[in-house]
Write an enzyme that holds these catalytic residues in place. Sequence first.
Site, PDB file in Angstrom:
ATOM      1  N   ASP A   1      -0.780  13.628  20.828  1.00 22.17           N
ATOM      2  CA  ASP A   1       0.409  13.256  20.061  1.00 22.17           C
ATOM      3  C   ASP A   1       0.272  13.699  18.611  1.00 22.17           C
ATOM      4  O   ASP A   1       1.245  14.080  17.970  1.00 22.17           O
ATOM      5  CB  ASP A   1       0.627  11.741  20.108  1.00 22.17           C
ATOM      6  CG  ASP A   1       1.233  11.276  21.420  1.00 22.17           C
ATOM      7  OD1 ASP A   1       1.530  12.139  22.271  1.00 22.17           O
ATOM      8  OD2 ASP A   1       1.391  10.056  21.610  1.00 22.17           O
TER       9      ASP A   1
ATOM     10  N   ARG B   1       2.517   6.126  -3.287  1.00 21.80           N
ATOM     11  CA  ARG B   1       3.472   6.893  -4.083  1.00 21.80           C
ATOM     12  C   ARG B   1       2.993   7.004  -5.524  1.00 21.80           C
ATOM     13  O   ARG B   1       3.039   8.080  -6.138  1.00 21.80           O
ATOM     14  CB  ARG B   1       4.844   6.228  -4.038  1.00 21.80           C
ATOM     15  CG  ARG B   1       5.506   6.321  -2.663  1.00 21.80           C
ATOM     16  CD  ARG B   1       6.629   5.307  -2.506  1.00 21.80           C
ATOM     17  NE  ARG B   1       7.685   5.470  -3.483  1.00 21.80           N
ATOM     18  CZ  ARG B   1       8.672   4.598  -3.670  1.00 21.80           C
ATOM     19  NH1 ARG B   1       8.711   3.494  -2.937  1.00 21.80           N
ATOM     20  NH2 ARG B   1       9.593   4.818  -4.562  1.00 21.80           N
TER      21      ARG B   1
ATOM     22  N   GLN C   1       4.191  11.188   4.535  1.00 22.41           N
ATOM     23  CA  GLN C   1       5.409  11.912   4.178  1.00 22.41           C
ATOM     24  C   GLN C   1       5.399  13.284   4.840  1.00 22.41           C
ATOM     25  O   GLN C   1       4.479  14.075   4.630  1.00 22.41           O
ATOM     26  CB  GLN C   1       5.507  12.083   2.657  1.00 22.41           C
ATOM     27  CG  GLN C   1       5.653  10.787   1.891  1.00 22.41           C
ATOM     28  CD  GLN C   1       7.089  10.282   1.914  1.00 22.41           C
ATOM     29  OE1 GLN C   1       8.000  10.986   2.333  1.00 22.41           O
ATOM     30  NE2 GLN C   1       7.284   9.058   1.439  1.00 22.41           N
TER      31      GLN C   1
ATOM     32  N   ASP D   1       0.815  -1.209   0.000  1.00 23.58           N
ATOM     33  CA  ASP D   1       0.000   0.000   0.000  1.00 23.58           C
ATOM     34  C   ASP D   1       0.852   1.264   0.000  1.00 23.58           C
ATOM     35  O   ASP D   1       0.454   2.285  -0.562  1.00 23.58           O
ATOM     36  CB  ASP D   1      -0.934   0.004   1.213  1.00 23.58           C
ATOM     37  CG  ASP D   1      -2.151  -0.892   1.015  1.00 23.58           C
ATOM     38  OD1 ASP D   1      -2.306  -1.434  -0.106  1.00 23.58           O
ATOM     39  OD2 ASP D   1      -2.930  -1.074   1.963  1.00 23.58           O
ATOM     40  N   GLY D   2       2.041   1.214   0.623  1.00 25.80           N
ATOM     41  CA  GLY D   2       2.924   2.371   0.610  1.00 25.80           C
ATOM     42  C   GLY D   2       3.376   2.712  -0.798  1.00 25.80           C
ATOM     43  O   GLY D   2       3.406   3.886  -1.189  1.00 25.80           O
TER      44      GLY D   2
ATOM     45  N   ALA E   1      -3.964   9.803  20.903  1.00 26.16           N
ATOM     46  CA  ALA E   1      -3.545   9.922  22.305  1.00 26.16           C
ATOM     47  C   ALA E   1      -3.834  11.305  22.865  1.00 26.16           C
ATOM     48  O   ALA E   1      -2.926  11.980  23.383  1.00 26.16           O
ATOM     49  CB  ALA E   1      -2.060   9.571  22.449  1.00 26.16           C
TER      50      ALA E   1
ATOM     51  N   ARG F   1       6.727  16.604  24.530  1.00 27.67           N
ATOM     52  CA  ARG F   1       5.768  17.715  24.503  1.00 27.67           C
ATOM     53  C   ARG F   1       4.718  17.470  23.435  1.00 27.67           C
ATOM     54  O   ARG F   1       5.041  17.355  22.248  1.00 27.67           O
ATOM     55  CB  ARG F   1       6.478  19.031  24.234  1.00 27.67           C
ATOM     56  CG  ARG F   1       5.554  20.244  24.370  1.00 27.67           C
ATOM     57  CD  ARG F   1       6.322  21.531  24.248  1.00 27.67           C
ATOM     58  NE  ARG F   1       5.462  22.690  24.517  1.00 27.67           N
ATOM     59  CZ  ARG F   1       5.869  23.940  24.452  1.00 27.67           C
ATOM     60  NH1 ARG F   1       7.131  24.210  24.120  1.00 27.67           N
ATOM     61  NH2 ARG F   1       5.036  24.936  24.704  1.00 27.67           N
TER      62      ARG F   1
ATOM     63  N   ASN G   1      -4.832   9.081   1.622  1.00 30.14           N
ATOM     64  CA  ASN G   1      -5.118   8.517   2.940  1.00 30.14           C
ATOM     65  C   ASN G   1      -5.461   9.582   3.976  1.00 30.14           C
ATOM     66  O   ASN G   1      -6.561   9.618   4.493  1.00 30.14           O
ATOM     67  CB  ASN G   1      -3.928   7.689   3.440  1.00 30.14           C
ATOM     68  CG  ASN G   1      -4.071   6.217   3.130  1.00 30.14           C
ATOM     69  OD1 ASN G   1      -5.076   5.777   2.580  1.00 30.14           O
ATOM     70  ND2 ASN G   1      -3.057   5.442   3.481  1.00 30.14           N
TER      71      ASN G   1
END
Length: 357
Positions: free
Chosen positions: A205, A73, A275, A68-69, A240, A186, A175
């Site tokens: 996050d 692309r 990316q 899938d990656g 998160a 932080r 996606n």
Amino acid sequence: MAVNRLGLVVHGGRAEAVQAADVVRAWCARYDVQCTDIDVWHDGGRRSAREEVAAAGDPDLVVTLGGDGTFLRGARLAAENDALVLGVDLGRVGFLTEVSAASVRAALDAVREDRFEPDTRMLLTLRASRRLEMPPDVESLMRYGRGPLLPPPAVRSDCVVDDEWGVPLHVTALNDVVLEKLARDRQVSVGVYVSGRLLASYSADALLVATPTGSTAYSFAAGGPVVSPRAEALVFTPVAPHMTFNRSVVTAPDEPVGLRVLERSGRAAVSIDGQVRGVLEPGDWIGVYAAQRRLRAVRLGPMDFYGRLRDRMNLTDAPAAVADGTPTPFWSVTTPPPGDMAHLSLVTAPDGAAPQA
């Protein structure tokens, strides 16, 4: 469909992908189709999608050989040129890819002979308070484990820059678009807006906006819902978050999602389909919305998305339920539906037989 120029995106780290690429090149030679390898590393850096497709002669079909990656692309390049994309599955998950390596020649024949249906997918695009940049120190940090980075997206010249609506960026995401913290110690603090109205302020996050296609990627891992790729929606998911409300929000395609980095937050990286493309400072914002154009993927038969979901996610049945009997298809998939159900879309196995559970 007449295929005159084919762009090839190959996962060079997989031997089977390299072998399948030879099959594609042989097919191109047989039918006198120009075949060019694209989306490769150049001088330790990456070129923009426009530069890559131009160097490949503006292909009308992009074939990806990998998981899938690799498909993502190729999709970035196909969307730039409004070309078709055909994904050959050589990965471990395979939600996006269409055919196996053993079937690549037959799939190319099907495209050439118009024995396919284009599967259109929603894409996301961006406006921002300013043009995205990648500070040198952050680039060094984010490069670790990611390989050479794509350049920051350029400003789109076909749209008006407006003080109120921001700068239109040259971005297509199949996606998701993600705003993530840079420092491990932080979190990023972000005000989230839907259709211009404040929804909530998060400390998290990361925060992401996904398409239905991307609902089974990062959003799913963060606890977001699974959405049919045929749906029209944007999926906002916090990652998160330090707050009680940690649910996803699904908006209509004409309801943009805005993300503003709050004044006392740390810097945040903007990732597009995995990316990193730039960094926002406190006070900066991005607006994510459905793009006018859509990705066109090759679909050779009915897509059993839910069967694929079951297989890819290894959705085993509860032992207690299995002990009570094996389920059979709920409705017939071998005979036509009755009149009052004729408008529904029921999955049919390619050979007419009932799909296996």
